[in-house]
Design a protein around this motif. Structure first.
Motif, short mmCIF file in Angstrom:
data_model
loop_
_atom_site.label_atom_id
_atom_site.label_comp_id
_atom_site.label_asym_id
_atom_site.label_seq_id
_atom_site.Cartn_x
_atom_site.Cartn_y
_atom_site.Cartn_z
N LEU A 192 0.86 -1.17 0.00
CA LEU A 192 0.00 0.00 0.00
C LEU A 192 0.90 1.22 0.00
O LEU A 192 1.74 1.38 0.89
CB LEU A 192 -0.91 -0.01 1.23
CG LEU A 192 -1.87 1.16 1.39
CD1 LEU A 192 -2.86 1.24 0.22
CD2 LEU A 192 -2.61 1.05 2.72
N ARG A 193 0.74 2.08 -1.02
CA ARG A 193 1.57 3.28 -1.15
C ARG A 193 0.71 4.51 -0.89
O ARG A 193 -0.32 4.70 -1.52
CB ARG A 193 2.18 3.33 -2.55
CG ARG A 193 3.06 2.13 -2.83
CD ARG A 193 3.51 2.03 -4.25
NE ARG A 193 4.26 0.78 -4.45
CZ ARG A 193 4.42 0.19 -5.59
NH1 ARG A 193 3.90 0.71 -6.68
NH2 ARG A 193 5.11 -0.92 -5.67
N LEU B 191 -5.87 -1.51 5.85
CA LEU B 191 -5.15 -2.32 4.87
C LEU B 191 -6.17 -3.04 3.98
O LEU B 191 -6.92 -3.89 4.45
CB LEU B 191 -4.26 -3.35 5.57
CG LEU B 191 -3.13 -2.76 6.42
CD1 LEU B 191 -2.36 -3.87 7.10
CD2 LEU B 191 -2.21 -1.90 5.57
N PRO B 192 -6.21 -2.69 2.70
CA PRO B 192 -7.18 -3.32 1.80
C PRO B 192 -6.90 -4.82 1.61
O PRO B 192 -5.80 -5.29 1.87
CB PRO B 192 -6.97 -2.59 0.48
CG PRO B 192 -6.09 -1.43 0.76
CD PRO B 192 -5.39 -1.70 2.05
N LEU B 193 -7.88 -5.51 1.12
CA LEU B 193 -7.82 -6.92 0.74
C LEU B 193 -7.52 -7.86 1.92
O LEU B 193 -6.47 -8.47 2.00
CB LEU B 193 -6.82 -7.15 -0.39
CG LEU B 193 -7.08 -6.37 -1.68
CD1 LEU B 193 -6.03 -6.69 -2.71
CD2 LEU B 193 -8.46 -6.63 -2.22
N VAL C 262 -10.95 -6.81 8.16
CA VAL C 262 -10.09 -5.79 7.57
C VAL C 262 -9.11 -5.35 8.65
O VAL C 262 -9.51 -4.94 9.75
CB VAL C 262 -10.91 -4.59 7.05
CG1 VAL C 262 -9.99 -3.50 6.54
CG2 VAL C 262 -11.85 -5.05 5.94
N ALA C 263 -7.82 -5.44 8.36
CA ALA C 263 -6.79 -5.06 9.32
C ALA C 263 -6.48 -3.57 9.19
O ALA C 263 -6.75 -2.95 8.16
CB ALA C 263 -5.52 -5.88 9.09
N SER C 264 -5.92 -3.02 10.25
CA SER C 264 -5.51 -1.62 10.22
C SER C 264 -4.25 -1.45 11.06
O SER C 264 -3.91 -2.30 11.88
CB SER C 264 -6.63 -0.71 10.72
OG SER C 264 -6.96 -1.03 12.06
N ILE C 265 -3.60 -0.32 10.83
CA ILE C 265 -2.39 0.02 11.56
C ILE C 265 -2.66 1.30 12.32
O ILE C 265 -3.23 2.25 11.77
CB ILE C 265 -1.20 0.22 10.59
CG1 ILE C 265 -0.91 -1.08 9.85
CG2 ILE C 265 0.03 0.72 11.34
CD1 ILE C 265 0.11 -0.93 8.74
N GLU C 266 -2.26 1.32 13.58
CA GLU C 266 -2.39 2.55 14.36
C GLU C 266 -1.12 2.76 15.17
O GLU C 266 -0.38 1.81 15.46
CB GLU C 266 -3.63 2.52 15.25
CG GLU C 266 -3.58 1.52 16.36
CD GLU C 266 -4.81 1.57 17.26
OE1 GLU C 266 -4.67 1.19 18.43
OE2 GLU C 266 -5.90 1.96 16.81
N LEU C 267 -0.90 4.00 15.55
CA LEU C 267 0.26 4.33 16.38
C LEU C 267 0.13 3.71 17.76
O LEU C 267 -0.97 3.65 18.32
CB LEU C 267 0.37 5.85 16.54
CG LEU C 267 1.09 6.61 15.45
CD1 LEU C 267 0.91 8.10 15.64
CD2 LEU C 267 2.56 6.24 15.39
N ALA C 268 1.24 3.27 18.29
CA ALA C 268 1.27 2.83 19.68
C ALA C 268 1.15 4.07 20.56
O ALA C 268 1.50 5.18 20.15
CB ALA C 268 2.56 2.08 19.97
N TYR C 269 0.67 3.88 21.76
CA TYR C 269 0.44 4.99 22.67
C TYR C 269 1.74 5.78 22.89
O TYR C 269 2.79 5.22 23.17
CB TYR C 269 -0.09 4.48 24.01
CG TYR C 269 -0.34 5.58 25.01
CD1 TYR C 269 -1.46 6.39 24.89
CD2 TYR C 269 0.56 5.82 26.03
CE1 TYR C 269 -1.70 7.41 25.79
CE2 TYR C 269 0.33 6.83 26.93
CZ TYR C 269 -0.79 7.63 26.81
OH TYR C 269 -1.02 8.65 27.70
N GLY C 270 1.64 7.10 22.76
CA GLY C 270 2.76 7.98 23.02
C GLY C 270 3.80 8.06 21.92
O GLY C 270 4.84 8.70 22.08
#
Length: 188
Positions: free
Chosen positions: A62-63, A74-76, A112-120
């Protein structure tokens, strides 16, 4: 933009499964049946497929122009794992983002998966560009783990293509295919 980096090396259903569904014992038509499996499954699978899922294991990238606010979808699905997140830094050099600053949600679940920042934590500074962020990940079902209704729909498509080799449409795709696939469609 989403790109397939490494295509699947296995099909959604096996030659043996297709031959059993077609009630074919001999090996004379193996090449034809394998091509029908590839066509039937390929029309559903991956970035060019109509299902919105990765069916067979494959590597995707994914760009993005940037990280944006909130989580990155994250698609697919299903996402097996995130391999790396690479960025073009403000100095123009490529860097790999430390996995300790982000979390991957729903990997390995079929959702569907996703990415998020870790706390702080915060994302690194990047240079503007259409592919300043590149998220590489593995997606798809393990061999033999494709949900039964999807595999059945592929087998029905294979049978339909096999029976209509001469180009005759015979009223289009069997309605059972859409009924089997609808619960698994992922839309944006």
């Amino acid at each position: 933009m989403l790109a397939r980096i490494i295509p699947p090396t296995v099909q959604v259903v096996t030659l043996a499964q297709a031959k059993e569904a077609l009630r074919i014992d001999g090996d004379d038509e193996n090449a034809l049946i394998e091509s029908l499996i590839a066509a039937a499954g390929g029309s559903l699978d991956g970035p060019d497929g109509t299902l919105g899922r990765a069916l067979a294991p494959q590597t995707l990238e994914l760009r993005l122009q940037g990280f944006g606010c909130g989580s990155i979808r994250l698609p697919l699905p299903p996402c097996i794992s995130v391999t790396s997140i690479k960025v073009t830094g403000t100095d123009g050099a490529e860097a790999t983002v430390d996995p300790a600053i982000y979390r991957v949600l729903n990997a390995g679940t079929g959702l569907v998966a996703s990415i998020e920042l870790a706390y702080g934590k915060s994302w690194p500074s990047i240079r503007a560009g259409s592919d300043a962020v590149r998220i590489r990940y593995e997606a798809g079902y393990a061999e033999g783990e494709v949900p039964g209704p999807i595999a059945r729909a592929v087998l029905i498509r294979v049978a339909h293509l096999y029976e209509n080799r001469g180009g005759s449409n015979q009223g289009g795709e069997p309605p059972a295919v859409e009924a089997l696939l609808t619960p698994f469609r992922v839309t944006v």
